[in-house]
Design an enzyme around this catalytic site. Structure first.
Site, PDB file in Angstrom:
ATOM      1  CE1 TYR A 285      -3.920  -1.974   0.331  1.00  0.00           C
ATOM      2  CE2 TYR A 285      -4.605   0.282   0.703  1.00  0.00           C
ATOM      3  CZ  TYR A 285      -4.913  -1.018   0.380  1.00  0.00           C
ATOM      4  OH  TYR A 285      -6.187  -1.350   0.102  1.00  0.00           O
TER       5      TYR A 285
ATOM      6  CE  LYS B 182      -0.941 -17.121   1.291  1.00  0.00           C
ATOM      7  NZ  LYS B 182      -1.656 -18.372   1.538  1.00  0.00           N
TER       8      LYS B 182
ATOM      9  CG  ASP C 283      -4.650 -19.102   2.914  1.00  0.00           C
ATOM     10  OD1 ASP C 283      -3.943 -18.710   3.857  1.00  0.00           O
ATOM     11  OD2 ASP C 283      -4.362 -20.085   2.230  1.00  0.00           O
TER      12      ASP C 283
ATOM     13  CG  ASP D 151      -8.057  -2.934   1.791  1.00  0.00           C
ATOM     14  OD1 ASP D 151      -9.085  -2.440   2.269  1.00  0.00           O
ATOM     15  OD2 ASP D 151      -7.648  -2.658   0.648  1.00  0.00           O
TER      16      ASP D 151
END
Ligand code: NAP
Length: 416
Positions: free
Chosen positions: A161, A228, A282, A306
């Protein structure tokens, strides 16, 4: 109008909030700058202000009140001052240490990617805080939305970002691809665009610190680091490692890891302790749908946060119901989390709950918890009475359709 002809003019009897040695001092009439916002911004700001003022007046009987002062950003600033984000707006937020804003249009061209991102970066508002809870009666796509009651802390200043990227074919992209090939021995297709994902110790630790502080101050017993790291070891994986390190070094007296819970404590969290655990992003999406009751506070990197925050909002009624804040050290900007919905601008139609509930967060940040609680109760009661705006009415059996202003008035009437 030239910049010099418009000034930030707070009421003379208002006082600035101060921040010294890590402590906020809140006067009884703090100056609070507001940005109305673009599109539906004015439609939701006016009733929000009315609800906040009514609750504060009702609870404190005049002993406390808010000295509102307008600051400009977005289309209004462009029209009046020919600037999207005037320096005086940034300065006022720095000086008064707090602000509340409606949604802002993202300018196309003109050197600013997003006013919201610019404000976060200029003010170093490093934590995006999104509490998500269900109000009884709000339509939901899941069977048990009442199990959702969590606060998400999303890192706001780095990750992909940060906007460090180069267009495919540009000089920057070509140079970086060549540098990677010749110096680092990494091959990237020559026709690639390039974006950089940087995650630092500083950014990660201060974000996790804020999440843990929140858990301590609010009696929450569970903080989950979402990452992740199985794929991106040195960014996402490092975020997790630094998070655990921070928990151990600064909150070791009150935290327990999941591993300790099972290997040393037989799966029983001792009274007064906070469980610190981690989940891969996930898998976390699935957890939030299947077992949301097992998660109270989430600390995560920017992009994961987000996605997760909007997915969580969807479970409890959508973005029209989701409040948010962007917080730094001794400085916070509260905002509606949805956009400017330009097709509804000026129609007195949309749901102001996101901004009203952001105002509730602001009152809590000021320490005015009684007024905050009153508004939350009154809003819950209004929804239970099925007196709602179009977005909820279209999904509820037997509901009464109200305009934005009538819905806000119903909340004021329910303040008691
Ligand atoms: P949006 O303005 O959030 O609107 C998308 C849809 O969400 C609306 O058409 C409406 O759905 C629903 N919605 C949004 N706010 C609502 C409310 N208060 N009450 C009821 N329903 C609401 O998203 P967008 O159209 O993608 O973005 C428009 C502009 O806003 C863009 O310039 C974008 O960059 C900007 N933006 C700003 C912010 C911010 O300032 N924080 C955040 C996101 C986007 P229905 O039509 O189905 O009823």
């Amino acid at each position: 109008m030239s910049s010099s002809a418009w000034k930030v003019s707070p009421p003379a009897d208002g006082e600035a909030i101060t921040w010294q040695e890590g402590q906020l001092t809140i006067p009884d009439r703090p100056i609070v700058p507001f940005i109305e916002g673009d599109g539906i911004g004015p439609d939701i700001w006016r009733p929000t202000r009315k609800v906040l003022d009514s609750a504060v007046a009702g609870v404190y009987g005049g002993a406390r009140s808010i000295a509102w002062t307008e600051i400009l950003a977005g289309e209004k600033a462009k029209a009046m001052l020919d600037e999207w984000l005037p320096q005086m707006t940034v300065e006022a937020l720095k000086q008064y240490r707090v602000g509340i804003k409606g949604p802002l249009t993202t300018p196309v061209g003109g050197g600013i990617r997003s006013l919201n991102v610019a404000l976060r970066q200029l003010l170093d508002l490093y934590a995006c805080v999104r509490p998500v809870r269900h109000f009884s009666g709000v339509p939901s796509p899941v069977r048990h939305p009442e199990h959702v009651d969590m606060v998400l802390f999303r890192e706001n200043t780095e990750d992909v970002y940060a906007g460090i990227e180069w267009e495919q074919g540009s000089n920057g992209a070509v140079k970086i691809i060549e540098f990677m090939r010749s110096v680092l021995g990494k091959r990237v297709r020559e026709d690639s665009g390039i974006g950089i994902k940087a995650i630092s110790v500083t950014g990660s630790k201060r974000l996790v610190r804020k999440a843990l502080q929140y858990a301590v101050e609010n009696g929450r017993t569970d903080v989950t680091l979402v990452h992740k790291g199985n794929i991106m070891k040195y960014t996402e994986g490092a975020f997790k490692e630094w998070g655990y390190e921070l928990a151990r070094d600064e909150f070791g007296e009150v935290t327990v890891t999941e591993q300790e819970l099972w290997s040393e404590l037989g799966g029983e969290l001792p009274e007064g302790r906070i469980l610190v655990k981690d989940r891969i992003a996930d898998a976390m999406f699935q957890q939030l749908l299947l077992r949301p009751g097992e998660y109270q506070v989430i600390a995560t990197t920017n992009l994961n946060g987000d996605y997760l925050s909007d997915a969580l909002a969807a479970q409890v009624g959508g973005l029209g119901m989701a409040p948010g804040s962007n917080e730094g050290d001794g400085l916070a900007l509260f905002e509606a989390t949805h956009g400017t919905a330009p097709k509804y601008a000026g129609l007195n139609k949309v749901n102001p709950s996101s901004l009203i509930l952001s105002g509730v967060l602001m009152l809590r940040w000021l320490g005015w918890t009684e007024a905050a609680g009153k508004i939350e109760q009154a809003l819950a009661l209004t929804i239970e009475q099925k007196r709602v705006t179009y977005d909820l009415e279209r999904q509820m059996e037997g509901a009464t359709l109200l305009s934005t202003s009538d819905y806000a008035q119903a909340i004021v009437d329910n303040l008691g």
